[in-house]
Write an enzyme that holds these catalytic residues in place. Structure first.
Site, PDB file in Angstrom:
ATOM      1  N   GLU A   1     -76.801  14.157 -58.687  1.00 58.58           N
ATOM      2  CA  GLU A   1     -76.417  14.278 -57.288  1.00 58.58           C
ATOM      3  C   GLU A   1     -77.457  15.091 -56.535  1.00 58.58           C
ATOM      4  O   GLU A   1     -77.231  15.530 -55.424  1.00 58.58           O
ATOM      5  CB  GLU A   1     -75.015  14.860 -57.151  1.00 58.58           C
ATOM      6  CG  GLU A   1     -74.829  16.200 -57.826  1.00 58.58           C
ATOM      7  CD  GLU A   1     -73.436  16.766 -57.562  1.00 58.58           C
ATOM      8  OE1 GLU A   1     -72.529  16.355 -58.297  1.00 58.58           O
ATOM      9  OE2 GLU A   1     -73.285  17.576 -56.648  1.00 58.58           O
TER      10      GLU A   1
ATOM     11  N   CYS B   1     -70.698  14.576 -61.249  1.00 53.99           N
ATOM     12  CA  CYS B   1     -71.204  15.076 -62.530  1.00 53.99           C
ATOM     13  C   CYS B   1     -71.153  14.058 -63.657  1.00 53.99           C
ATOM     14  O   CYS B   1     -71.460  14.391 -64.791  1.00 53.99           O
ATOM     15  CB  CYS B   1     -70.435  16.318 -62.945  1.00 53.99           C
ATOM     16  SG  CYS B   1     -70.632  17.672 -61.797  1.00 53.99           S
TER      17      CYS B   1
ATOM     18  N   HIS C   1     -66.487  17.745 -70.091  1.00 59.68           N
ATOM     19  CA  HIS C   1     -67.313  18.217 -68.979  1.00 59.68           C
ATOM     20  C   HIS C   1     -66.985  19.694 -68.738  1.00 59.68           C
ATOM     21  O   HIS C   1     -65.835  20.104 -68.806  1.00 59.68           O
ATOM     22  CB  HIS C   1     -67.072  17.394 -67.713  1.00 59.68           C
ATOM     23  CG  HIS C   1     -67.807  17.961 -66.528  1.00 59.68           C
ATOM     24  ND1 HIS C   1     -69.170  18.146 -66.536  1.00 59.68           N
ATOM     25  CD2 HIS C   1     -67.374  18.432 -65.332  1.00 59.68           C
ATOM     26  CE1 HIS C   1     -69.543  18.689 -65.391  1.00 59.68           C
ATOM     27  NE2 HIS C   1     -68.481  18.878 -64.639  1.00 59.68           N
TER      28      HIS C   1
END
Lengths: 131, 348
Positions: free
Chosen positions: B81, B113, B237
């Protein structure tokens, strides 16, 4: 720098592609297209250089040219690659006080500069100390 | 699936800032911040590093492990990003820098992400259908955070690359299956031309991270008829240290199962790099036949889950490139003022 000029040098700047004379085996970087020794007998071909070398000499830059001001103090060194050619390069991610002549260094891929805020970003080789 | 991982590599910038230093600037109690987030310090890119340079370094390390001819790479996807250009792919820079051009497809991916794991799925599909021999997916970021925003404590820089090929003798791990869970959940976003992302505060937790990670994990377990006990390791994550620990507990995974892949306390949240670096940290240590659950999360929102089984080739390949631990330990601390200069918050 004009974008086409940088673009022409991408193989040299990204991957250390120089030239080698097929007649006398001498390696050139930046690439030469005529062998100064063999002249018209020379057979120059692309040659991928080793990404490792040693610091021959260096200086610490405190007053930087435009675009490098935020990096001071930084090390600018002449590095002799394992294949012979020498090149001038920045040595990154180090304390300038800890650099010595003879230190082993390896190539890294970094941002070299940019044409203002809205121009092309130039990438290429710099070196770092081998830990 | 007849798809495997033939190489992997990471890159983490050398500079670090301690959370204590950031907390002090904003008048927060450092120990409270560190305890709440379970993060000690975060990585900071040098002024001449960006998502393209991090991606190239990670891809070069993955190639060292794979030992393949880069000309055999048929696809490159870079998930991030923080692509250096709004228009002009990072993937072409990487392709040129690893000498994979010109006979390949390349594109940049964006899904907060989880863009790196989305790229793994795209490569896996192309390999499975026989369209390409190898594909490389990279997740990398130099995460942005507004000064004083809670994100500033964790927004870090780093990346991981995975080379996908057929599941044959040269594969160091087999991808047994993948499952994704996606909804329209506005928990974190950055509008066009804006330098910093905005987020929904606590809304980023339960209806966002937890719902998607849990659903994707349940999905893959159901699909492959597996239970948490079938996995030696799990990687979730890791936007901070707390979330992956809580989600592991909710799903029935132990602390030992997530220990290997939990790198966020030492480098912060590397966004698209986070799950990829976590997976690499596990592959650095895992033994053949061990199974790894990997679940990414991207705000907006979605999760990609993978079941990965480690193979024998890991033992001869893992030492061919620097390991995650080497990057974690090789660091230079900077103070908050230097950090603001490196992040171009302080301009002369």
């Amino acid at each position: 720098m004009a974008a086409p000029r940088f673009w022409r040098e991408i193989p040299n700047r990204y991957n250390l592609i120089g030239t080698r004379c097929g007649n006398c085996n001498k390696v050139f970087f930046p690439p030469r297209y005529i062998c100064p020794q063999c002249r018209r007998m020379g057979k120059l071909e692309p040659y991928k250089l080793s990404r490792r070398g040693k610091i021959v000499t260096y200086g610490v830059v405190h007053v930087a040219p435009e675009g490098f001001e935020d990096l001071v103090p930084y090390v600018l060194a002449i590095v002799e690659l394992e294949d012979g050619p020498r090149l001038t390069t920045q040595v990154v991610d180090c304390d300038p006080n800890e650099i010595k002549i003879g230190d082993e260094v390896e190539m890294v891929f970094r941002r070299i500069g940019a044409d203002r805020e809205d121009g092309v970003i130039y990438y290429g080789f710099k070196f770092r100390k081998v830990e | 699936m007849n798809v495997g991982i033939v190489g992997y590599g990471v890159y983490i910038p050398r500079y670090r800032i301690r959370l204590d230093d950031i907390a002090r600037v904003w008048g927060e109690e450092p120990s409270r911040v560190k305890q709440g987030l379970m993060v000690e310090e975060k990585s900071v890119p040098a002024p001449d590093e960006d998502t393209a340079t991090i991606s190239v370094e990670a891809a070069r390390n993955a190639l060292k492990r794979a030992g393949i001819n880069p000309q055999d790479i048929g696809a490159i996807y870079v998930g991030s990003e923080s692509h250096p250009y709004a228009v002009k792919p990072t993937a072409t820079i990487v392709a040129e820098a690893i000498e994979a051009t010109p006979n390949l497809t390349a594109a940049d991916m964006e899904f907060a992400c989880k863009a790196g794991t989305a790229g793994i799925q795209a490569c896996a599909g192309l390999v499975e259908m026989g369209q390409i021999k190898y594909g490389i997916s990279i997740g990398a970021d130099t995460a942005q955070a507004a000064p004083g925003d809670p994100l500033e404590y964790t927004a870090a820089a780093g990346g991981g690359a995975v080379i996908i090929g057929k599941n044959d003798g040269e594969a160091l791990a087999e991808i047994e299956g993948t499952y994704s869970y996606t909804t329209d959940t506005p928990d974190f976003w950055r509008r066009e031309m804006r330098p910093y992302p905005k987020h929904g505060g606590r809304f980023t937790g339960k209806p966002a991270y937890f719902k998607h990670v849990v659903s994707a994990a349940h999905g893959i377990l159901r699909q492959l008829k597996l239970t948490p006990q079938d996995f030696a390791h799990a990687v979730f994550h890791q936007p901070n240290g707390k979330f992956p620990c809580q989600v592991a507990e909710e799903l029935g995974f132990s602390k030992a199962q997530i220990a290997c892949g939990l790198v966020v306390p030492k480098i912060g949240n590397t966004y698209s790099g986070a799950t990829m670096i976590g997976l690499a940290a596990v592959l650095d240590k895992a033994k053949p036949d061990e199974r790894i659950l990997v679940v990414s999360y991207g705000s907006g929102a979605g999760s990609d889950a993978f079941s990965i089984k480690v193979k024998k080739a890991i033992e001869e390949k893992r030492d061919l490139a620097p390991k995650v631990e080497q990057f974690l330990n090789n660091k230079i601390y900077i103070d908050y003022s230097t950090y603001t200069k490196y992040k171009s918050l302080l301009v002369r």
